[in-house]
Design an enzyme around this catalytic site. Structure first.
Site, PDB file in Angstrom:
ATOM      1  N   ASP A 100      -5.013  12.229  98.981  1.00  0.00           N
ATOM      2  CA  ASP A 100      -5.860  11.833  97.857  1.00  0.00           C
ATOM      3  C   ASP A 100      -7.147  11.253  98.435  1.00  0.00           C
ATOM      4  OD1 ASP A 100      -5.167  11.312  94.651  1.00  0.00           O
ATOM      5  OD2 ASP A 100      -6.805  10.075  95.409  1.00  0.00           O
ATOM      6  N   SER A 101      -8.208  11.335  97.640  1.00  0.00           N
ATOM      7  CA  SER A 101      -9.483  10.788  98.123  1.00  0.00           C
ATOM      8  C   SER A 101      -9.572   9.283  97.888  1.00  0.00           C
ATOM      9  CB  SER A 101     -10.653  11.486  97.432  1.00  0.00           C
ATOM     10  OG  SER A 101     -10.510  11.377  96.040  1.00  0.00           O
ATOM     11  N   ASP A 160      -2.676  19.052  91.802  1.00  0.00           N
ATOM     12  CA  ASP A 160      -2.840  18.411  90.484  1.00  0.00           C
ATOM     13  C   ASP A 160      -4.185  17.688  90.449  1.00  0.00           C
ATOM     14  OD1 ASP A 160      -2.384  17.384  87.957  1.00  0.00           O
ATOM     15  OD2 ASP A 160      -1.182  15.704  88.684  1.00  0.00           O
ATOM     16  N   CYS A 200      -6.071  20.175  84.214  1.00  0.00           N
ATOM     17  CA  CYS A 200      -6.060  19.323  83.017  1.00  0.00           C
ATOM     18  C   CYS A 200      -7.435  19.332  82.341  1.00  0.00           C
ATOM     19  CB  CYS A 200      -5.623  17.901  83.365  1.00  0.00           C
ATOM     20  SG  CYS A 200      -6.690  17.094  84.556  1.00  0.00           S
TER      21      CYS A 200
END
Ligand code: SAH
Length: 391
Positions: free
Chosen positions: A247-248, A294, A334
């Site tokens: 993740d960033s 995601d 999303c």
């Protein structure tokens, strides 16, 4: 009360239950009130269509609350919330204490989002009308669930369009602690409801996280866009394999580590990498059997469609290239502005460029506590694919 009269023939969708009246469908408006005021909606022949709330500055000018002319009072809101709770009691699995109780239009309360995190409730109003309804919703929540505290965290692009600024703060009872502990499918998670992304946890992915927990063991998993570790922790907890979480956000990964430890998972089985996923996918020398993608919405406004699609294509292409025959990909979007079929086509283009045979094992979507009105497909945003790679 304000009366909104529709143009001839424009009452059909509303009568069928569609909750939005666009400015172009309106012939005239009489009466005045601030944004979010209640309005009676009538057809061109004067017959009543229902009641909603208005915001004249928005292209979605009226959001419908009821197809009857009725009082929008404590009893009305109480009935809506009870109905919402009945659905959650039917669909939220055991060993799960966090769920979405009110999903806006999907629970016939446009603009109102209510997430339950154990003893705390997070309220989000997306529209001026939802702001007006807030005191009634809070009172009904107190009656229905006796929470320890109700906290508001209202933000996002829709609020801007509605002329609202972001707002956060305690609405009732105690302020939630910095980390609220919840259970999801038997796993423990700490949720930063005040400072985390959205209302703290991506509840819409619960069933897809559960899916990963049912897979065969012995995998090397890349949890891409891991946030606080969700997919990887459920996988590891059910002994599916070794997890690399990327993740960033450093803050998200810190909490991911804490969640990993909180579930008693062995340190050697989990790596946490702070990186941009686009670079990570291109540069990694590790091999994986299962990749989860995601990402955040790459398309926040309609104008971003092209750029966003190329982003989705790129990460899916790189992931497909990394996976061996027999590898699996769980890939999601999303972005509300990206249709399900456009997302599927984007993944197809990625597979074509990667020259891989790809089969769909399952179409994926949001968990059942995120209901969407059948006549209102605009209410759905999360779509995904579970893919099996061939040669
Ligand atoms: N799968 C998660 C939710 C992911 S939300 C869960 O089940 O909880 C999307 C995440 O992507 C956020 O944590 C955000 O910090 C991260 N993110 C956004 N852009 C990124 C990028 N370019 N590279 C890596 N991570 C990114």
């Amino acid at each position: 009360m304000i009366t909104v009269t529709l143009k001839p023939g424009r009452e059909g969708p509303v009568i069928a239950g569609h909750p939005w009246v666009f400015s172009g469908a309106i012939a005239s408006t009489t009466g005045e009130g601030p944004a979010g005021s209640l309005a009676q909606v009538v057809a061109a022949d004067g017959s009543a269509v229902g009641i909603g709330y208005v915001n004249p500055r928005c292209s979605i000018t009226v959001r419908m609350l009821s197809r009857q002319i009725e009082e929008i009072d404590a009893s009305f809101i109480g009935r809506r919330l009870k109905a919402a709770l009945t659905v959650r009691r039917a669909v939220v699995p055991p060993d799960t204490t966090a769920y979405r109780l009110v999903n806006g239009e999907g629970d016939f309360l446009p603009g109102v989002i209510v997430d339950v995190y154990g003893p705390f409730i997070i309220y989000q109003s997306l529209t001026a009308g939802a702001e007006v309804l807030k005191p009634l919703v809070v009172a009904a929540l107190v009656r229905l669930l006796s929470p320890q505290g109700i906290y508001e965290k209202s933000e996002g692009g829709v609020r801007q369009e509605e002329g609202l600024t972001n707002t956060a703060g305690i609405l009732w009872g105690e302020e939630p602690p910095p980390l609220v502990e919840i259970q999801e499918n038997g796993c423990r998670f700490f949720v930063n409801v005040r400072g985390g992304q959205k209302t703290g946890f991506f509840l819409d992915q619960r069933e897809n996280r559960a899916l990963i927990g049912t897979m065969a063991p012995g995998k090397r998993i890349l949890n891409g866009f891991a946030y606080t570790g969700g997919f990887g922790i459920i996988a590891a907890r059910y002994r599916i394999g070794h997890v690399v979480s990327v993740d960033s956000s450093e803050a998200a990964l810190r909490l991911a580590r804490k969640n990993w430890q909180g579930n008693g998972l062995p340190e050697a089985q989990g790596d946490f990498v702070q990186a941009d996923m686009f670079s990570y996918l291109r540069e990694t020398t590790e091999s994986f059997d299962l990749i989860v993608l995601d990402p955040p919405p790459f398309i926040r406004r309609r104008q971003d469609l092209k750029v966003g699609i190329s982003g989705y294509k790129e990460i899916n292409l790189q992931a497909l290239r990394l996976l061996p025959p027999g590898g699996q990909l769980l890939t999601f979007s999303c972005s509300q502005h990206l249709s399900t079929s456009d997302f599927f086509h984007t993944v197809l283009f990625a597979a074509t460029d990667a020259r891989r045979n790809v089969r769909v094992l399952k179409h994926l979507g949001p968990a059942a506590d995120h209901p969407v009105n059948l006549v209102h497909p605009e209410g759905s945003y999360l779509k995904g694919l579970w893919l099996w790679l061939g040669d």
